[in-house]
Design a protein around this motif. Sequence first.
Motif, short mmCIF file in Angstrom:
data_model
loop_
_atom_site.label_atom_id
_atom_site.label_comp_id
_atom_site.label_asym_id
_atom_site.label_seq_id
_atom_site.Cartn_x
_atom_site.Cartn_y
_atom_site.Cartn_z
N GLN A 38 43.74 47.27 35.41
CA GLN A 38 44.93 47.46 34.56
C GLN A 38 45.67 46.15 34.31
O GLN A 38 46.81 46.15 33.85
CB GLN A 38 45.87 48.48 35.21
CG GLN A 38 45.30 49.87 35.31
CD GLN A 38 46.18 50.75 36.19
OE1 GLN A 38 46.03 50.79 37.41
NE2 GLN A 38 47.13 51.42 35.58
N GLY A 39 45.01 45.04 34.60
CA GLY A 39 45.65 43.74 34.41
C GLY A 39 46.87 43.60 35.30
O GLY A 39 46.83 43.97 36.48
N PHE A 40 47.97 43.14 34.72
CA PHE A 40 49.19 42.95 35.52
C PHE A 40 49.93 44.26 35.78
O PHE A 40 50.91 44.29 36.52
CB PHE A 40 50.10 41.92 34.87
CG PHE A 40 49.63 40.51 35.11
CD1 PHE A 40 49.99 39.83 36.25
CD2 PHE A 40 48.77 39.89 34.21
CE1 PHE A 40 49.53 38.55 36.50
CE2 PHE A 40 48.31 38.60 34.44
CZ PHE A 40 48.68 37.93 35.59
N ALA A 41 49.43 45.36 35.19
CA ALA A 41 49.99 46.68 35.49
C ALA A 41 49.27 47.30 36.68
O ALA A 41 49.64 48.36 37.17
CB ALA A 41 49.86 47.59 34.27
N ASP A 42 48.23 46.62 37.16
CA ASP A 42 47.48 47.10 38.32
C ASP A 42 48.39 47.08 39.56
O ASP A 42 49.16 46.13 39.75
CB ASP A 42 46.27 46.18 38.57
CG ASP A 42 45.16 46.87 39.32
OD1 ASP A 42 44.34 47.54 38.67
OD2 ASP A 42 45.13 46.77 40.57
N ASN A 94 47.43 43.61 28.63
CA ASN A 94 47.87 43.72 30.03
C ASN A 94 47.72 42.41 30.80
O ASN A 94 48.16 42.31 31.95
CB ASN A 94 47.07 44.82 30.76
CG ASN A 94 47.56 46.20 30.37
OD1 ASN A 94 48.73 46.38 30.04
ND2 ASN A 94 46.67 47.18 30.41
N LEU A 95 47.10 41.42 30.17
CA LEU A 95 46.96 40.12 30.82
C LEU A 95 48.08 39.16 30.41
O LEU A 95 48.17 38.05 30.92
CB LEU A 95 45.60 39.48 30.49
CG LEU A 95 44.36 40.23 30.95
CD1 LEU A 95 43.11 39.40 30.71
CD2 LEU A 95 44.46 40.57 32.42
N SER A 96 48.91 39.60 29.46
CA SER A 96 49.96 38.67 29.01
C SER A 96 51.30 39.36 28.75
O SER A 96 51.87 39.24 27.67
CB SER A 96 49.50 37.95 27.74
OG SER A 96 49.22 38.90 26.72
N GLY A 143 36.90 39.24 31.68
CA GLY A 143 36.01 40.21 32.31
C GLY A 143 36.08 40.14 33.83
O GLY A 143 36.17 41.17 34.51
N ASP A 144 36.08 38.92 34.36
CA ASP A 144 36.17 38.73 35.82
C ASP A 144 37.47 39.33 36.37
O ASP A 144 37.47 40.01 37.39
CB ASP A 144 36.13 37.24 36.17
CG ASP A 144 34.77 36.61 35.90
OD1 ASP A 144 33.79 37.36 35.71
OD2 ASP A 144 34.68 35.37 35.87
N PHE A 145 38.56 39.05 35.67
CA PHE A 145 39.87 39.50 36.14
C PHE A 145 39.99 41.02 36.08
O PHE A 145 40.47 41.66 37.03
CB PHE A 145 40.96 38.85 35.29
CG PHE A 145 42.35 39.00 35.86
CD1 PHE A 145 42.79 38.16 36.87
CD2 PHE A 145 43.22 39.96 35.36
CE1 PHE A 145 44.08 38.29 37.39
CE2 PHE A 145 44.50 40.09 35.87
CZ PHE A 145 44.95 39.26 36.89
N LEU A 146 39.54 41.61 34.97
CA LEU A 146 39.66 43.06 34.80
C LEU A 146 38.72 43.84 35.71
O LEU A 146 38.98 45.01 36.02
CB LEU A 146 39.44 43.45 33.33
CG LEU A 146 40.55 43.00 32.35
CD1 LEU A 146 40.18 43.33 30.92
CD2 LEU A 146 41.90 43.63 32.72
N MET A 147 37.65 43.20 36.16
CA MET A 147 36.78 43.86 37.14
C MET A 147 37.53 44.04 38.46
O MET A 147 37.40 45.05 39.13
CB MET A 147 35.52 43.01 37.38
CG MET A 147 34.39 43.32 36.40
SD MET A 147 32.91 42.36 36.77
CE MET A 147 32.35 43.15 38.26
N GLN A 148 38.34 43.05 38.79
CA GLN A 148 39.09 43.11 40.04
C GLN A 148 40.40 43.89 39.88
O GLN A 148 40.81 44.63 40.78
CB GLN A 148 39.40 41.69 40.51
CG GLN A 148 39.83 41.64 41.97
CD GLN A 148 39.87 40.21 42.50
OE1 GLN A 148 39.49 39.26 41.82
NE2 GLN A 148 40.33 40.05 43.73
N TYR A 149 41.05 43.71 38.71
CA TYR A 149 42.33 44.39 38.44
C TYR A 149 42.22 45.10 37.09
O TYR A 149 42.63 44.54 36.06
CB TYR A 149 43.48 43.38 38.42
CG TYR A 149 43.54 42.50 39.64
CD1 TYR A 149 43.99 42.99 40.86
CD2 TYR A 149 43.12 41.15 39.58
CE1 TYR A 149 44.04 42.18 42.00
CE2 TYR A 149 43.17 40.33 40.71
CZ TYR A 149 43.62 40.86 41.91
OH TYR A 149 43.66 40.05 43.02
#
Length: 205
Positions: free
Chosen positions: A19-23, A188-190, A11-17
């Motif tokens: 689209q995950g690593f596609a951001d 998108n995180l992996s 949740g913390d990561f997706l708030m900032q990015y």
Amino acid sequence: MDAKKLKALEGDFLMQYPQGFADPEMVKIGKKHNVGKLTEQTKQFFSKQACSNVHVTAENMIKVVSRSSMVSMFEKPKFRDFVRSMDENEKAFMVNALSQMLHGKQQLGFEAFVEILRTQKLAKWSLVTIIPSYYKPTKDVFVKPTTAKGILKHFEIEDPVYKPAPTWDFYKKYRKMINEAKKNVDKNLSPSNAAFSGFLMMTVR
């Protein structure tokens, strides 16, 4: 890994990015690490057929280690000098160990690779795991000591126990833990195990 803690980090990561690593921001960071190109090169350099040429494979090991942003600047020249100082038999032993790690009996290859690096006090997690992590990016893992220790501490994991000297037992358990945990987060995180570990490194405090 504790599912609630993992979801909180997600949740913390997706708030900032979102689209995950596609951001776009993460794509920019990813380009600096040149993971795509290194993965492609590693698959060409260390195919089963390519590993039959000992001298070329030994030089290609130096190339990948030297180009990787995940290996420390201190370890790169030491590894290069060590490989270039080897005699024929030592080079053949090292290349065969790597080939076993990638294409044969992985434990045997891992332990042989550690053994030869240990002769020059170079048995470091980064040098042992970097090439497998590029060659099989969604299966094998890169063990970065600070990240591994941070993950184990954050999730209060008692087994495996991190130790500076690389062992197959730790590697096998740590890899299994990473591969199982990534199934429980947004895809998108992996895109790779290195990316998933990067997400954990960025969120674990």
